[in-house]
Design an enzyme around this catalytic site. Structure first.
Site, short mmCIF file in Angstrom:
data_model
loop_
_atom_site.label_atom_id
_atom_site.label_comp_id
_atom_site.label_asym_id
_atom_site.label_seq_id
_atom_site.Cartn_x
_atom_site.Cartn_y
_atom_site.Cartn_z
N ASN A 67 34.98 81.06 36.43
CA ASN A 67 33.96 80.07 36.82
C ASN A 67 34.61 78.77 37.28
OD1 ASN A 67 31.82 81.74 36.14
ND2 ASN A 67 31.48 80.84 34.13
N THR A 68 35.57 78.29 36.49
CA THR A 68 36.27 77.05 36.84
C THR A 68 36.96 77.18 38.20
OG1 THR A 68 36.57 76.30 34.57
CG2 THR A 68 38.24 75.58 36.15
N GLY A 298 30.33 73.51 31.25
CA GLY A 298 31.69 73.09 30.87
C GLY A 298 32.74 73.62 31.82
N ASP A 299 32.57 74.88 32.24
CA ASP A 299 33.50 75.49 33.20
C ASP A 299 33.45 74.73 34.52
OD1 ASP A 299 33.61 77.42 31.20
OD2 ASP A 299 32.33 78.83 32.26
N ALA A 300 32.21 74.38 34.94
CA ALA A 300 32.02 73.68 36.21
C ALA A 300 32.63 72.28 36.14
CB ALA A 300 30.53 73.59 36.55
#
Length: 346
Positions: A67-68, A298-300
């Protein structure tokens, strides 16, 4: 934006998110809690078929690190600016994930394990909160040997910033040690994320995290993970700012730059500790009725942050981009985004 190809490398656990809206009875049935992430046990396995049968089900390439990477790639809009490694199965889910991530511009270098299915993550959504249950399957089988294949090692050598999630600790500590030491020896940026409370609550996992801490230039986490880490160190009750400061001051293998510790705290200000000082960065609060799903926020945040870090921007700009990416993602279902970011570069 020239010269950004291959600038960011992430190692993680690629999972296909199986996301659906459920009710409290579903959570109770499988003994899972909202705002939590766990690894699937035997009792959770029927959940995946049950979610797949729901009308609201969606399949999205996931896993925190992936995702990150996808968000960082989206923010940069430069093909193959980002690279990602992890292990998938030789199956439809794996092919789907490869197709989507590749179409988004990520240079995916998956290890393929033909004997194990691609990992999945049950994303159980109640209103805008979620509970994540990861069945790692093939993601659990990543080996450092895959990293050592010459064309993959070339990606490590090319990257200026390397990132591993805390979740990856359960899979390949040897890979973490390899990339962390490479970064320290070559004056590159190495970053990690606590990722989940269980990473610091299970002693063998915590040991890997703390062994990697001297190599970390950036450490990310949210307030729940930070509190769990504090408790595991005997710092119960210590304010979040003090926990961040203590971690930022911990010894470092590469003394050329101080460690930056970044704790997100939902709609409260983001806490950044570096050089003995704490800065609080306000978050743009999104009205509750516009929040669709906090999954992947949070990943973003880390993906947005990294998009500026690889360009040499300061921490304030990195946080601004992180908050922009997180606020975009929470107004959509799962970790998805519009075709182009509207972020204004400074």
């Amino acid at each position: 934006m020239a010269g950004l190809e291959g600038v960011f490398l992430c190692l993680g656990n690629p999972l296909l998110d199986v996301a659906a809206v459920v009710d409290q009875a579903f959570l109770d049935k499988y003994e899972i809690k909202l705002a939590n992430q766990i690894l699937a046990e035997e009792k959770h396995l029927p959940m995946y078929e049950e979610l797949a049968a729901l009308p609201s089900v969606e399949y999205i390439p996931g896993g925190a690190g992936q995702n990150t990477t996808r968000i960082c790639q989206w923010m940069l809009q430069v093909p193959h600016a980002t690279s990602y490694m992890g292990c998938i199965g030789d199956d439809e889910f794996g092919r789907k994930m490869t197709e989507v991530a590749t179409s988004e511009g990520v240079n995916v270098r998956y290890q393929v394990d033909a004997s194990t299915p691609t990992g999945t993550c049950a994303t159980c959504i109640v209103s805008s909160e979620r509970s994540l249950v990861a069945n790692l399957a093939a993601a659990n089988n990543f080996k450092v040997d895959h990293l050592m294949i010459p064309e993959n090692l070339a990606l490590l050598h090319k990257a200026r910033v390397v990132y591993c999630t805390g979740f990856f600790i359960t899979v390949s500590p040897q890979s973490i040690e390899t990339v962390a030491k490479h970064c320290a020896e070559n004056d590159k940026i190495y970053a990690m994320n606590i990722s989940a409370p269980f990473i610091v609550q299970v002693p063998p996992f915590k040991k890997v995290l703390m062994d990697a801490l001297p190599y970390m230039d950036f450490l990310f986490g949210n307030e729940i993970e930070a509190a769990a880490l504090a408790a595991s160190e005997g710092w119960e009750g210590l304010p979040l700012e003090e926990v961040a400061l203590k971690l930022s001051r911990s010894p470092k293998a590469n003394g050329s730059r101080p460690r930056v510790v970044v704790f997100t705290h939902g709609c409260d200000p983001t806490i950044v500790a570096v050089g003995g000082k704490v800065t609080r960065y306000p978050v743009t609060v999104i009205p509750k009725e516009q929040i669709v799903d906090t999954n992947g926020a949070g990943d973003a945040f880390v993906g947005g942050f990294m998009s500026q870090l690889v360009c040499g921007k300061d921490v304030a700009e990195c946080v601004r981009a992180g908050n922009y990416a997180a606020s975009t993602v929470i107004q959509r279902s799962s970790c998805t985004f519009p075709p182009k970011p509207s972020f204004v570069w400074h």
